[in-house]
Design an enzyme around this catalytic site. Structure first.
Site, PDB file in Angstrom:
ATOM      1  NE  ARG A  98       4.993  -0.040   2.775  1.00 55.72           N
ATOM      2  CZ  ARG A  98       4.673  -1.140   3.439  1.00 55.72           C
ATOM      3  NH1 ARG A  98       3.437  -1.340   3.831  1.00 55.72           N
ATOM      4  NH2 ARG A  98       5.585  -2.056   3.705  1.00 55.72           N
ATOM      5  CB  CYS A 148       0.493   1.550   1.878  1.00 51.90           C
ATOM      6  SG  CYS A 148       0.926   1.190   3.536  1.00 51.90           S
ATOM      7  CE  LYS A 204       2.528  -8.718   8.855  1.00 53.99           C
ATOM      8  NZ  LYS A 204       2.925  -8.195   7.532  1.00 53.99           N
ATOM      9  CG  ASN A 205       6.779  -8.823   7.913  1.00 57.68           C
ATOM     10  OD1 ASN A 205       5.628  -8.980   7.500  1.00 57.68           O
ATOM     11  ND2 ASN A 205       7.216  -7.678   8.434  1.00 57.68           N
TER      12      ASN A 205
END
Ligand code: UD1
Length: 420
Positions: free
Chosen positions: A121, A116, A22-23
């Site tokens: 963040r 978040c 995903k990242n």
């Protein structure tokens, strides 16, 4: 909202294929905006987050067709450098569009990501870096308004940041001058992004190190790109299944991962007494050993133990013999799983960013709620080894980052049902 019903305790058997990261997929998809082309990306995980980024890129003007895990992105006619709040608010990684939009359009309007589930963040590193590169930035009504001509500079990040490193890298796409990043992130997902950007014509020295020397695509080159690229496997998904095997006292094989990328998790698993055998650099068998014991860990930037595995590790420690401490040095308040694990019978005390866990014999299933993606993963793991049924609500968090998790668990012999 969907829920999972998991009947524990489970005994896992068989093998599982790890999906694309995903990242890595999110920034690489976004990087396609930076330079006009037709990009075929393979091994993209079909997730809520990759669907969100697809919608955002379509709003910017990309044409995107996906067939299972292959995404064809046509960015030739992109014309709208705006990322609206309703798409950015659900996924912080949407902020990645700032870099490629600035590089291609010299202006962008991008919503601030907001809070978040585990506290603030910030995106100050991203903003300061673009200001250092010569961009005018104004914050108004929750949006970042950015414009200007990007220029050569040296950026010193005081803390290594995956997102800010990726954003600057993509900001350099069309900059025919050198930018240096000191204290750059070294995570495999950043390496994958660098490899993709190199493939489209950028020149990046120091890939995988903390100093990157970046030069964009030369001005003289104005050919539309036609590129095919394969996204790396998801190391956090791999680590999560590794822990699933240990928590259920089972033996399973992970395929299609890059074993090197989870070395820090493997080291800790070996230290607690797990038996691991590597068949190739892409295949690993994990076997529970009855003498498994609790040990301390602290999360760190790569190649340290990933913060994205901290909740799952706490879940594991809660059923290991002995007492252990888990310290998160990357995100200080990422612990929404702890109260839920305690409801399942875990013995955990939290003091600032350090959890002290006393292993218990067994957990017991009940109704729990996923507070964020990895907290949700920790609860799935707890449910696998718990006595009786566990119902996990807010499964949409888990769907953000685990492709087809219930099919994968079913194929490993888990009794799991998605309640619609
Ligand atoms: C990425 C990952 C996330 C992972 C995290 C750390 C994606 C989409 N997400 O998030 O899953 O948990 O890396 O490995 O890849 N910081 C600031 N200001 C900034 C940026 C970061 O203070 O502008 C701080 C953060 O609060 C944090 C640290 O820097 O304490 C590292 O954060 P960062 O690496 O930027 O995380 P993300 O890129 O958001």
């Amino acid at each position: 909202m969907d829920k999972f019903l998991i009947k524990g305790p489970a005994k896992l058997k068989g093998s599982v294929k790890i999906s694309g990261s995903k990242n890595a997929a999110l920034p690489i998809m976004v990087a396609c905006i930076g330079y006009p082309g037709i990009y075929t990306l393979n091994n993209v995980p079909d997730l809520r987050d990759t669907r969100t980024i697809t919608k955002l890129m379509q709003a910017i003007g990309c044409k995107i067709h996906s067939n299972k895990n292959t995404f064809i992105i046509n960015s030739i006619d992109c014309n709208n450098p705006v990322a609206p709040y309703d798409l950015v608010k659900t996924m912080r990684a949407s902020f990645y569009v700032l870099g490629p939009l600035l590089s291609r359009f010299k202006k962008a309007k991008v919503s601030l990501p907001g809070g978040c589930a585990w506290g603030p963040r910030p995106v100050d590193f991203h903003i300061k870096a673009f200001e250092k590169m010569g961009i005018n930035i104004a914050l108004d009504k929750g949006y970042v308004f950015a414009d200007g001509e990007l220029d050569s500079t040296v950026i010193n990040f005081k803390t290594s940041s995956v997102g800010a490193t990726g954003n600057v890298l993509m900001g350099c796409t069309n900059l025919d001058k050198e930018v240096i990043i000191n204290n750059a992130a070294r995570e495999p997902e950043i390496v994958d992004l660098c490899n993709f950007l190199t493939k489209i014509g950028m020149s990046i020295d120091g890939i995988g190190t903390s100093i990157l020397r970046i030069k964009g695509i030369p001005n003289s080159d104005n050919k539309t790109r036609k590129i095919t690229y394969d996204i790396i496997p998801d190391r956090i998904e791999a680590g999560t299944f590794l822990i699933a095997a240990l928590m259920t006292k089972s033996e399973i094989t992970l395929n299609n991962l890059i074993v090197d990328h989870i070395q820090s998790i493997i080291d800790k698993a070996k230290e607690i007494g797990a038996v691991l055998s590597m068949h190739s650099k892409n295949s690993l068998t994990i076997k529970y050993d009855k003498n498994i014991k609790a040990i301390d860990i602290k999360t760190d930037i790569y190649p340290g133990f990933p913060t994205d595995m901290q909740p799952q590790w706490i879940s594991l420690m809660s059923v290991c013999k002995g007492e252990s401490k888990v310290k998160d040095t990357v995100y200080f308040d990422r612990f929404s799983h702890i109260p839920e694990l305690i409801r399942m019978g875990a013995n955990i005390k939290l003091d600032k960013n350090i959890a002290t866990i006393k292993g218990v014999e067994t957990l017991s299933g009940t109704e729990v709620m996923a507070g964020d993606l990895r907290a949700g993963a920790a609860l799935v793991l707890a449910a696998l080894c718990a006595k009786h049924d566990t119902i996990i609500s807010r499964v949409y968090h888990i769907d953000r980052g685990y492709e087809d998790i219930e099919s994968k668990l079913k194929s490993l012999n888990v009794d799991i049902v998605r309640l619609k």
